[in-house]
Design an enzyme around this catalytic site. Structure first.
Site, PDB file in Angstrom:
ATOM      1  N   PHE A 184       0.883  -1.264  -0.047  1.00 25.54           N
ATOM      2  CA  PHE A 184      -0.090   0.286  -0.129  1.00 25.54           C
ATOM      3  C   PHE A 184       1.017   1.063  -0.077  1.00 25.54           C
ATOM      4  O   PHE A 184       1.504   1.511   1.028  1.00 25.54           O
ATOM      5  CB  PHE A 184      -0.863  -0.061   1.252  1.00 25.54           C
ATOM      6  CG  PHE A 184      -1.771   1.268   1.242  1.00 25.54           C
ATOM      7  CD1 PHE A 184      -3.053   1.367   0.435  1.00 25.54           C
ATOM      8  CD2 PHE A 184      -1.520   2.553   2.037  1.00 25.54           C
ATOM      9  CE1 PHE A 184      -3.535   2.142   0.178  1.00 25.54           C
ATOM     10  CE2 PHE A 184      -2.414   3.491   1.857  1.00 25.54           C
ATOM     11  CZ  PHE A 184      -3.551   3.360   1.024  1.00 25.54           C
ATOM     12  N   LYS A 191       2.746  11.380   6.724  1.00 29.81           N
ATOM     13  CA  LYS A 191       1.910  11.096   7.950  1.00 29.81           C
ATOM     14  C   LYS A 191       2.267  11.979   8.999  1.00 29.81           C
ATOM     15  O   LYS A 191       1.900  13.139   9.298  1.00 29.81           O
ATOM     16  CB  LYS A 191       1.425   9.651   8.250  1.00 29.81           C
ATOM     17  CG  LYS A 191       0.920   9.005   7.066  1.00 29.81           C
ATOM     18  CD  LYS A 191       0.159   7.560   7.414  1.00 29.81           C
ATOM     19  CE  LYS A 191      -0.576   6.862   6.320  1.00 29.81           C
ATOM     20  NZ  LYS A 191      -1.721   7.642   5.863  1.00 29.81           N
ATOM     21  N   ASP A 230       9.487   2.992   1.942  1.00 31.12           N
ATOM     22  CA  ASP A 230       8.109   3.718   2.104  1.00 31.12           C
ATOM     23  C   ASP A 230       7.800   3.601   3.671  1.00 31.12           C
ATOM     24  O   ASP A 230       7.419   2.660   4.075  1.00 31.12           O
ATOM     25  CB  ASP A 230       7.038   3.387   1.327  1.00 31.12           C
ATOM     26  CG  ASP A 230       5.898   3.878   1.568  1.00 31.12           C
ATOM     27  OD1 ASP A 230       5.702   4.768   2.608  1.00 31.12           O
ATOM     28  OD2 ASP A 230       4.826   3.775   0.781  1.00 31.12           O
TER      29      ASP A 230
END
Length: 406
Positions: free
Chosen positions: A147, A261, A232
């Protein structure tokens, strides 16, 4: 004298969303109005312990005083210039972020998906300018069940059919291999490979932690084949796993690090591609940009976030409370929980499907005053703010025990 505004109920507000909001989410039926630390409060005044923390965007809790103060201070001075001009916050943000991560240069962006897209562009440009890959033939190796975001490029190399179906045609240039399989990566890498792009821990897939040695193996393989290692860490980074970065658990350093984030402190979207000088120097003026990327408000908040991490306090808290989390989940295995994976304050918990789906378990926990989110099947994710106390964490574990016992 005007009458006070009527306070709407949760049911009224949820119903009001239906005709006007695209139905791209299926949120739990709770309407949050206020928050502080690890707690949120709905419009009726009910309090819930937030055990999701905005998918790690709220690593430092809701409205952390240092971050709110930094945002207020900057709001009173300057919020946006675009990168057409310099601003007085960006250089310090970049300097301190590179010092924290051990890399050399920063490409500031806004959202996590933007960071991934930017990382893909940078890897391809490096392949053509430095590695000598023929034009328009660069490939990137990615892992199944990944993801990395929701853009058309990214969902094109997803193996989640819900994310993919109906959004093609997709961009070429990606090779998908099984996660946690070094031999598969080695078989996929060839003279056209620009990069191997992986999550050190797969979050959306259910907090999937690779075998010891996997990340070190990826690092060795990419060095040997003159290929970039792109990590990531948008969910796994910035203290979540008990280290600043999840790759630190194997003492490896990627060539390119993708952050987002938590970098915005739950206040503004902030993301970044952080990389070696050799990699990021391939970009030249006009080849990539963002109106809001590196804006002074984002840079001020991002600098304050880095400041919270520089002491190591939050990393230590995540590691120490992570042991409490592991112990509590271990005690539930065979008692409604069939298995779990955890690192730091991050866990994927597989509940016995006979007890309920992940969604049903999340709704039961909500009724007990705890907010979590489901993922595939009967798996729920736990990712509380790193500010959570031991007592609060144990109360959440107690609620989970009660729910799975039912």
């Amino acid at each position: 004298m005007s009458a006070p505004a009527r306070v709407h109920t949760s049911a009224e507000l949820i119903g009001a969303e239906e005709p006007v909001l695209a139905h791209n989410y299926h949120p739990l039926p709770v309407v949050v109005a206020r928050a502080e630390g690890a707690w949120v409060e709905d419009v009726e005044g009910r309090r819930y312990l937030d055990m999701l923390a905005g998918y790690s965007a709220l690593n430092f809790g809701h409205r952390h005083p240092a971050l709110i103060e930094a945002a207020h201070r900057q709001l009173d001075r300057l919020t946006l210039t675009s990168r057409a001009f310099h601003n007085d916050q960006l250089a310090e943000f970049a300097e301190r972020l590179t010092a924290l991560t051990g890399l050399d240069m920063v490409l500031p962006m806004n959202t996590g998906a933007e960071a991934v897209e930017s990382g893909i562009k940078v890897a391809r440009k490096w392949a053509y300018d430095v590695k000598g890959v023929p034009a328009d033939s660069a490939t990137i190796v990615v892992a199944a069940e990944n993801f990395h975001g929701r853009t058309t490029t990214i969902v094109g190399f997803s193996t989640d059919e819900t994310a993919r179906t109906g959004f093609g045609p997709f961009a070429p240039g990606f090779k998908v291999v099984p996660y946690n399989d070094l031999a598969a990566i080695e078989a996929a890498v060839d003279e056209t490979t620009a990069a191997v792009l992986i999550e050190p821990i797969q979050g959306e897939a259910g907090v999937i932690i690779p075998d010891d040695g996997y990340l070190a193996g990826v690092r060795e393989l990419t060095r040997r084949t003159n290929t970039l290692f792109v990590a990531d860490e948008i969910q796994s980074g910035l203290g979540r796993t008990g280290r600043t970065l999840a790759v630190e658990h194997e003492n490896v350093m990627p060539d390119v690090l993708l952050l987002g984030k938590a970098l915005g402190g739950g206040i503004v979207p902030v993301s970044a591609v952080v990389a070696t000088r050799e990699v990021l120097r391939v970009l030249h003026p006009g080849e990539h940009g963002s109106t809001f990327g590196g804006n002074p408000l984002a840079a001020a908040v991002g600098t304050a976030v880095v400041g919270l991490l520089e002491s190591g306090e939050f990393q230590r808290r995540a590691a120490e409370l992570g042991e409490v989390l592991r112990a509590g989940l271990s005690a539930l295995v065979g008692r409604g929980v069939v298995g779990f994976r955890a690192r730091g304050l991050w866990a994927g918990v597989d509940v016995d499907p006979a007890i309920g789906t992940g969604r049903e378990i999340s709704e039961r926990l909500m009724r007990e005053g705890f907010l979590v989110k489901d993922t595939h099947g009967s798996t729920i994710r736990l990712a509380p703010p790193l500010t959570i106390t031991r007592e609060e964490l144990e109360s959440a574990l107690g609620a989970l025990e009660k729910v799975v016992a039912q």
